[in-house]
Design a protein around this motif. Structure first.
Motif, PDB file in Angstrom:
ATOM      1  N   ARG A  73      46.708  40.726  42.098  1.00 59.16           N
ATOM      2  CA  ARG A  73      45.502  41.079  41.344  1.00 59.16           C
ATOM      3  C   ARG A  73      44.495  39.933  41.369  1.00 59.16           C
ATOM      4  O   ARG A  73      43.297  40.164  41.454  1.00 59.16           O
ATOM      5  CB  ARG A  73      45.871  41.463  39.913  1.00 59.16           C
ATOM      6  N   GLN A  75      44.008  37.819  43.745  1.00 53.11           N
ATOM      7  CA  GLN A  75      43.335  37.830  45.043  1.00 53.11           C
ATOM      8  C   GLN A  75      42.363  39.017  45.148  1.00 53.11           C
ATOM      9  O   GLN A  75      41.276  38.877  45.706  1.00 53.11           O
ATOM     10  CB  GLN A  75      44.356  37.871  46.179  1.00 53.11           C
ATOM     11  N   LEU A  76      42.728  40.172  44.604  1.00 53.86           N
ATOM     12  CA  LEU A  76      41.888  41.365  44.740  1.00 53.86           C
ATOM     13  C   LEU A  76      40.687  41.368  43.789  1.00 53.86           C
ATOM     14  O   LEU A  76      39.665  41.978  44.086  1.00 53.86           O
ATOM     15  CB  LEU A  76      42.720  42.633  44.511  1.00 53.86           C
ATOM     16  N   ARG A  77      40.815  40.705  42.657  1.00 45.89           N
ATOM     17  CA  ARG A  77      39.742  40.763  41.646  1.00 45.89           C
ATOM     18  C   ARG A  77      39.142  39.415  41.298  1.00 45.89           C
ATOM     19  O   ARG A  77      38.121  39.336  40.622  1.00 45.89           O
ATOM     20  CB  ARG A  77      40.296  41.384  40.352  1.00 45.89           C
ATOM     21  N   PRO A  98      36.775  37.317  44.118  1.00 45.42           N
ATOM     22  CA  PRO A  98      37.788  38.153  44.780  1.00 45.42           C
ATOM     23  C   PRO A  98      37.791  37.931  46.287  1.00 45.42           C
ATOM     24  O   PRO A  98      36.761  37.635  46.879  1.00 45.42           O
ATOM     25  CB  PRO A  98      37.366  39.582  44.442  1.00 45.42           C
ATOM     26  N   ALA A 100      39.223  40.275  48.617  1.00 43.38           N
ATOM     27  CA  ALA A 100      39.888  41.546  48.886  1.00 43.38           C
ATOM     28  C   ALA A 100      39.647  42.060  50.301  1.00 43.38           C
ATOM     29  O   ALA A 100      40.193  43.101  50.679  1.00 43.38           O
ATOM     30  CB  ALA A 100      39.443  42.588  47.866  1.00 43.38           C
ATOM     31  N   ASP A 104      46.017  44.619  53.855  1.00 41.50           N
ATOM     32  CA  ASP A 104      47.228  44.561  53.026  1.00 41.50           C
ATOM     33  C   ASP A 104      48.252  43.603  53.632  1.00 41.50           C
ATOM     34  O   ASP A 104      48.875  42.813  52.920  1.00 41.50           O
ATOM     35  CB  ASP A 104      47.860  45.959  52.903  1.00 41.50           C
ATOM     36  N   ARG A 134      45.536  48.288  45.292  1.00 35.65           N
ATOM     37  CA  ARG A 134      44.197  48.332  45.883  1.00 35.65           C
ATOM     38  C   ARG A 134      43.156  48.912  44.941  1.00 35.65           C
ATOM     39  O   ARG A 134      41.975  48.596  45.029  1.00 35.65           O
ATOM     40  CB  ARG A 134      44.206  49.154  47.181  1.00 35.65           C
ATOM     41  N   VAL A 137      40.523  46.722  43.227  1.00 31.47           N
ATOM     42  CA  VAL A 137      39.357  46.154  43.911  1.00 31.47           C
ATOM     43  C   VAL A 137      38.073  46.695  43.288  1.00 31.47           C
ATOM     44  O   VAL A 137      37.958  47.897  43.032  1.00 31.47           O
ATOM     45  CB  VAL A 137      39.387  46.475  45.421  1.00 31.47           C
TER      46      VAL A 137
END
Ligand code: HEC
Length: 200
Positions: A73, A75-77, A98, A100, A104, A134, A137
């Protein structure tokens, strides 16, 4: 023969996969991919993950070695606001943006690399785990309150703690009486009431 099969099935179903999961070292190819992807992280967190003026350390960080959802999370946000790392409250203007855009597989690889480098040791991250998150994101940057508290997280003294969410403190507070003592007391009380009623 039947007895043999009966003995073998639980071994195949339960024990074998369970012990295999823990023993497997991270895949060498995945680690190689992860190392390449880590160049981006290294710009802020340093080549050896020791941290820089721009970002906290990843080496031996509770967050890196803790629940995998946190890492994915983050890394994605991205992440913003005060965060305790290795006993020190840290905060960086703007926080972490982020990242993102990686696939994957690439995110799984870089996080697996981070979790198995710089003295860290934690299970590999899979592309499926990244994929499952995902939908995160595009949501706003995370703050400490959004994260699952890792085991053994050291909260710095209150003087160096600006406005940490109370949730963290609640989680870290000793919970008082163990629940089973309270449960046992209630049962005993009930029995006593019943006993006294019956007598009287
Ligand atoms: C542009 C700088 C920058 C880059 C690039 C960057 N980070 Fe961060 N990272 C930060 C900052 C700043 C924080 C602290 C955020 C805060 O203030 O709450 C942070 C916090 C973290 C944390 C939680 C705190 C800790 O030290 O454990 C993790 C985990 C993390 N980053 C992982 C990564 C990974 C993995 C990458 C590469 C995919 C990466 N970061 C790339 C700046 C960066």
């Amino acid at each position: 023969m039947k007895i043999f099969a009966a003995l073998l099935i639980p071994v195949l179903l339960g024990i074998a996969p369970a012990s295999a999961v823990e023993a497997v070292p991270p895949d060498a190819e995945v680690m190689k991919t992860g190392k390449v992807q880590f160049m981006i992280c290294a710009a802020c967190h340093g080549q050896t993950g020791a941290g820089t003026a721009a970002a906290p350390p990843l080496a031996k960080s509770e967050w890196v070695n803790g629940p995998v959802e946190n890492l994915i999370r983050i890394q994605l946000r991205g992440l913003v606001g005060p965060i305790p790392v290795k006993g020190e409250m840290r905060e960086y203007a703007g926080g972490m943006a982020p990242l993102a855009y990686q696939s994957d597989d690439q995110i799984a690889a870089v996080l697996t690399y981070v979790r198995n480098s710089f003295g860290n040791s934690a299970p590999a991250v899979t592309a499926e785990q990244v994929k499952a998150l995902r939908s995160e994101v595009g949501k706003p940057q995370l703050t400490l309150a959004d994260l699952a508290m890792p085991e053994g997280l050291v909260m710095p003294g209150s003087t160096t703690t600006p406005a940490a969410p109370s949730k963290v403190y609640d989680d870290l507070k000793p919970s008082g009486f163990p629940k089973w003592i309270i449960a046992a007391a209630i049962v005993l009380l009930g029995a006593l009431v019943w006993f006294l009623k019956r007598k009287g």
